[in-house]
Scaffold this motif. Structure first.
Motif, PDB file in Angstrom:
ATOM      1  N   PHE A 170      35.386  30.877 -11.157  1.00  8.21           N
ATOM      2  CA  PHE A 170      36.024  30.957  -9.697  1.00  8.21           C
ATOM      3  C   PHE A 170      34.760  29.747  -9.024  1.00  8.21           C
ATOM      4  CE2 PHE A 170      33.825  32.040  -5.601  1.00  8.21           C
ATOM      5  CZ  PHE A 170      34.822  31.805  -4.673  1.00  8.21           C
ATOM      6  N   LEU A 171      33.683  29.846  -9.397  1.00  5.78           N
ATOM      7  CA  LEU A 171      32.779  28.588  -8.999  1.00  5.78           C
ATOM      8  C   LEU A 171      33.126  27.212  -9.512  1.00  5.78           C
ATOM      9  CD1 LEU A 171      29.229  30.422  -9.314  1.00  5.78           C
ATOM     10  CD2 LEU A 171      30.356  29.967  -7.276  1.00  5.78           C
ATOM     11  N   MET A 172      33.668  27.610 -10.664  1.00  3.05           N
ATOM     12  CA  MET A 172      34.060  26.031 -11.281  1.00  3.05           C
ATOM     13  C   MET A 172      35.247  25.398 -10.508  1.00  3.05           C
ATOM     14  SD  MET A 172      33.289  26.478 -15.307  1.00  3.05           S
ATOM     15  CE  MET A 172      31.830  26.721 -16.112  1.00  3.05           C
ATOM     16  N   LEU A 173      36.240  26.248 -10.554  1.00  5.57           N
ATOM     17  CA  LEU A 173      37.626  25.964  -9.883  1.00  5.57           C
ATOM     18  C   LEU A 173      37.371  25.442  -8.420  1.00  5.57           C
ATOM     19  CD1 LEU A 173      39.952  28.315 -11.736  1.00  5.57           C
ATOM     20  CD2 LEU A 173      40.014  25.700 -11.854  1.00  5.57           C
ATOM     21  N   ALA A 174      36.425  26.133  -7.665  1.00  8.84           N
ATOM     22  CA  ALA A 174      36.424  26.332  -6.183  1.00  8.84           C
ATOM     23  C   ALA A 174      36.482  24.771  -5.717  1.00  8.84           C
ATOM     24  CB  ALA A 174      35.217  26.932  -5.563  1.00  8.84           C
ATOM     25  N   PRO A 175      35.692  23.959  -6.259  1.00  8.71           N
ATOM     26  CA  PRO A 175      35.811  22.491  -5.715  1.00  8.71           C
ATOM     27  C   PRO A 175      36.888  21.901  -5.951  1.00  8.71           C
ATOM     28  CG  PRO A 175      33.964  22.837  -6.922  1.00  8.71           C
ATOM     29  CD  PRO A 175      34.606  24.006  -7.196  1.00  8.71           C
ATOM     30  N   ILE A 176      37.674  22.106  -6.828  1.00  6.12           N
ATOM     31  CA  ILE A 176      38.896  21.350  -7.070  1.00  6.12           C
ATOM     32  C   ILE A 176      40.032  21.996  -6.339  1.00  6.12           C
ATOM     33  CG2 ILE A 176      40.835  21.099  -8.986  1.00  6.12           C
ATOM     34  CD1 ILE A 176      38.357  21.464 -11.172  1.00  6.12           C
ATOM     35  N   VAL A 177      40.258  23.279  -6.072  1.00  5.11           N
ATOM     36  CA  VAL A 177      41.366  23.951  -5.591  1.00  5.11           C
ATOM     37  C   VAL A 177      40.954  23.674  -4.026  1.00  5.11           C
ATOM     38  CG1 VAL A 177      42.297  26.039  -4.778  1.00  5.11           C
ATOM     39  CG2 VAL A 177      41.685  25.555  -7.193  1.00  5.11           C
ATOM     40  N   LEU A 178      39.666  23.668  -3.266  1.00  2.00           N
ATOM     41  CA  LEU A 178      39.441  23.747  -2.071  1.00  2.00           C
ATOM     42  C   LEU A 178      39.127  22.242  -1.508  1.00  2.00           C
ATOM     43  CD1 LEU A 178      36.683  26.525  -1.664  1.00  2.00           C
ATOM     44  CD2 LEU A 178      39.218  26.635  -1.358  1.00  2.00           C
ATOM     45  N   SER A 179      39.464  21.316  -2.604  1.00  2.00           N
ATOM     46  CA  SER A 179      39.272  20.003  -1.829  1.00  2.00           C
ATOM     47  C   SER A 179      40.801  19.865  -1.259  1.00  2.00           C
ATOM     48  CB  SER A 179      38.897  19.150  -3.188  1.00  2.00           C
ATOM     49  OG  SER A 179      40.336  19.194  -4.024  1.00  2.00           O
ATOM     50  N   ASN A 180      41.605  20.378  -1.426  1.00  3.81           N
ATOM     51  CA  ASN A 180      42.809  20.110  -0.863  1.00  3.81           C
ATOM     52  C   ASN A 180      43.574  21.565  -0.394  1.00  3.81           C
ATOM     53  OD1 ASN A 180      45.227  19.615   0.167  1.00  3.81           O
ATOM     54  ND2 ASN A 180      45.747  17.690  -1.208  1.00  3.81           N
ATOM     55  N   PRO A 181      42.869  22.399   0.593  1.00  5.23           N
ATOM     56  CA  PRO A 181      43.346  23.820   0.652  1.00  5.23           C
ATOM     57  C   PRO A 181      44.668  23.802   1.147  1.00  5.23           C
ATOM     58  CG  PRO A 181      41.809  23.029   2.507  1.00  5.23           C
ATOM     59  CD  PRO A 181      41.550  21.839   1.349  1.00  5.23           C
ATOM     60  N   ALA A 182      45.283  22.952   1.814  1.00 11.11           N
ATOM     61  CA  ALA A 182      46.813  22.944   2.344  1.00 11.11           C
ATOM     62  C   ALA A 182      47.641  22.910   1.106  1.00 11.11           C
ATOM     63  CB  ALA A 182      47.048  21.707   3.056  1.00 11.11           C
ATOM     64  N   ARG A 183      47.398  22.058   0.128  1.00 16.79           N
ATOM     65  CA  ARG A 183      48.358  21.850  -0.950  1.00 16.79           C
ATOM     66  C   ARG A 183      48.188  23.347  -1.690  1.00 16.79           C
ATOM     67  NH1 ARG A 183      47.767  20.293  -6.623  1.00 16.79           N
ATOM     68  NH2 ARG A 183      49.626  19.105  -7.292  1.00 16.79           N
ATOM     69  N   ALA A 184      46.962  23.875  -1.988  1.00 14.36           N
ATOM     70  CA  ALA A 184      46.662  25.276  -2.769  1.00 14.36           C
ATOM     71  C   ALA A 184      47.681  26.212  -2.136  1.00 14.36           C
ATOM     72  CB  ALA A 184      45.318  25.462  -2.726  1.00 14.36           C
ATOM     73  N   GLY A 185      47.413  26.412  -0.710  1.00  9.94           N
ATOM     74  CA  GLY A 185      47.961  27.177   0.077  1.00  9.94           C
ATOM     75  C   GLY A 185      49.715  27.082  -0.146  1.00  9.94           C
ATOM     76  N   GLU A 186      49.963  25.953  -0.113  1.00  5.24           N
ATOM     77  CA  GLU A 186      51.515  25.532  -0.466  1.00  5.24           C
ATOM     78  C   GLU A 186      51.878  26.028  -1.699  1.00  5.24           C
ATOM     79  OE1 GLU A 186      55.516  24.444   0.212  1.00  5.24           O
ATOM     80  OE2 GLU A 186      53.738  24.502   1.893  1.00  5.24           O
ATOM     81  N   LYS A 187      51.139  25.718  -2.706  1.00 10.67           N
ATOM     82  CA  LYS A 187      51.431  26.310  -4.113  1.00 10.67           C
ATOM     83  C   LYS A 187      51.292  27.759  -4.375  1.00 10.67           C
ATOM     84  CE  LYS A 187      51.418  22.432  -6.816  1.00 10.67           C
ATOM     85  NZ  LYS A 187      52.478  22.068  -7.772  1.00 10.67           N
ATOM     86  N   MET A 188      50.673  28.498  -3.397  1.00 12.33           N
ATOM     87  CA  MET A 188      50.559  29.961  -3.816  1.00 12.33           C
ATOM     88  C   MET A 188      51.524  30.676  -2.574  1.00 12.33           C
ATOM     89  SD  MET A 188      48.490  30.842  -5.820  1.00 12.33           S
ATOM     90  CE  MET A 188      48.525  32.557  -5.314  1.00 12.33           C
ATOM     91  N   LYS A 189      52.516  29.973  -2.073  1.00 15.53           N
ATOM     92  CA  LYS A 189      53.495  30.683  -1.304  1.00 15.53           C
ATOM     93  C   LYS A 189      54.263  31.614  -2.220  1.00 15.53           C
ATOM     94  CE  LYS A 189      53.990  27.572   2.882  1.00 15.53           C
ATOM     95  NZ  LYS A 189      54.825  26.911   3.561  1.00 15.53           N
ATOM     96  N   GLY A 190      54.301  32.926  -1.848  1.00 16.90           N
ATOM     97  CA  GLY A 190      55.211  33.697  -2.609  1.00 16.90           C
ATOM     98  C   GLY A 190      54.711  34.293  -4.034  1.00 16.90           C
ATOM     99  N   HIS A 191      53.221  33.778  -4.189  1.00 19.86           N
ATOM    100  CA  HIS A 191      52.906  34.190  -5.407  1.00 19.86           C
ATOM    101  C   HIS A 191      51.425  34.976  -5.329  1.00 19.86           C
ATOM    102  CE1 HIS A 191      55.439  31.579  -7.339  1.00 19.86           C
ATOM    103  NE2 HIS A 191      54.677  30.386  -7.091  1.00 19.86           N
TER     104      HIS A 191
END
Length: 290
Positions: free
Chosen positions: A194-215
């Motif tokens: 989680f700590l390793m992925l956080a900087p990558i995913v949270l660098s673009n939270p809008a894109r991550a949220g879009e990816k997670m729609k319905g999932h």
């Protein structure tokens, strides 16, 4: 391998196949999905980890911390490597190579690093499990390897299998030699991921949220089931089951996945798939009685 550890490994195989069915539906979400189910796993299993740490004495030494960090790195690399393999090659190429080479290499690692003594029956069972995985996955059709990206699948599948072997041996060493509790090892592995992925995913939270729609419901399912599956496997090792036997036996999940495909997804059943299931069963019987 005695009955109780074998039962845990078989139960883990069913759970493993179940969460993989869920994860497959969210394949397009990529690292965002891995990040999401890591959050679920960390939150859901924190009370259990807290209870274990409070009620059981645990020595925090440099080897223990090193094992936890190395385990997390290998698990994260495995997840990302497998995902990349699926991006560049066919599932029918990457998956059987990864799941087949993983237990083979981890068993060899157990023989060398953990000094487990292989028996003839155990080796035959190991080879039968690997062969069964190959029969189920390829269904006797090796043409996928001759496709333009077939060799890419071989490379990424072998790399993924090497990482499976790596984290299996490291985690087995942590549980059997260092005395780390299975739930503690798995939780810290998820937390470091989680700590390793956080900087990558949270660098673009809008894109991550879009990816997670319905999932999100799928992430909850995987976050709950994936750790449980692996904790059961580590518990079997903690009970004294040889890692060289547990590693291939847990690949029964391949047989369970094939059964799910036949019964739930109505996938085509041919002779090779049935032979593969029978070979896997024989392999598990050989391992359990070795």
């Amino acid at each position: 391998m005695s009955l109780l550890p074998l039962t845990l490994v078989i139960l883990a195989a069913f759970i493993h196949a179940t969460w993989n069915l869920l994860a497959k539906r969210a394949a397009t979400a990529g690292p965002a999905f891995v990040f999401a189910y890591n959050i679920v796993a960390c939150v859901a299993y924190l009370p259990w980890v807290g209870w274990v740490l409070v009620h059981n004495a645990h020595v925090w030494s440099l080897p223990v911390v090193g094992c936890l960090v190395l385990s997390a790195i290998l698990h994260l690399a495995y997840s990302l490597c497998l995902q990349r393999g699926y991006q560049v090659a066919d599932l029918s190429v990457v998956y059987p190579i990864a799941r087949g080479t993983g237990p083979l290499l981890s068993s060899i690692g157990a023989f060398i690093l953990l000094r487990e003594t292989p028996s003839t029956q155990g080796i035959l069972g190991l080879l039968a499990v690997v062969a069964g995985i190959g029969f189920i996955s390829t269904q006797g059709d090796l043409s996928a390897f001759r496709k333009p990206r077939g060799l890419d699948g071989v490379r990424w599948g072998a790399a993924t299998g090497s990482l499976i072997a790596g984290y299996t041996v490291v985690d087995g060493y942590g549980v059997k030699v260092l005395g780390i509790y299975p739930v503690v090892l798995d939780w810290f592995s998820n937390f470091v991921c989680f700590l390793m992925l956080a900087p990558i995913v949270l660098s673009n939270p809008a894109r991550a949220g879009e990816k997670m729609k319905g999932h999100w419901w799928l992430a909850i399912g995987v976050g709950l089931l994936s750790p449980l599956s692996y904790i059961l496997v580590l518990s079997a090792i903690e009970m004294g089951a040889p890692l060289s036997l547990v590693a291939p036996a847990r690949e029964m999940s391949m047989m369970v996945g094939a059964m799910f495909g036949m019964l739930i997804l109505r996938e085509r059943v041919n002779g090779w798939r049935l032979i593969g299931c029978a070979t896997l069963i024989i392999g598990v019987v050989l391992l359990s009685t070795s």
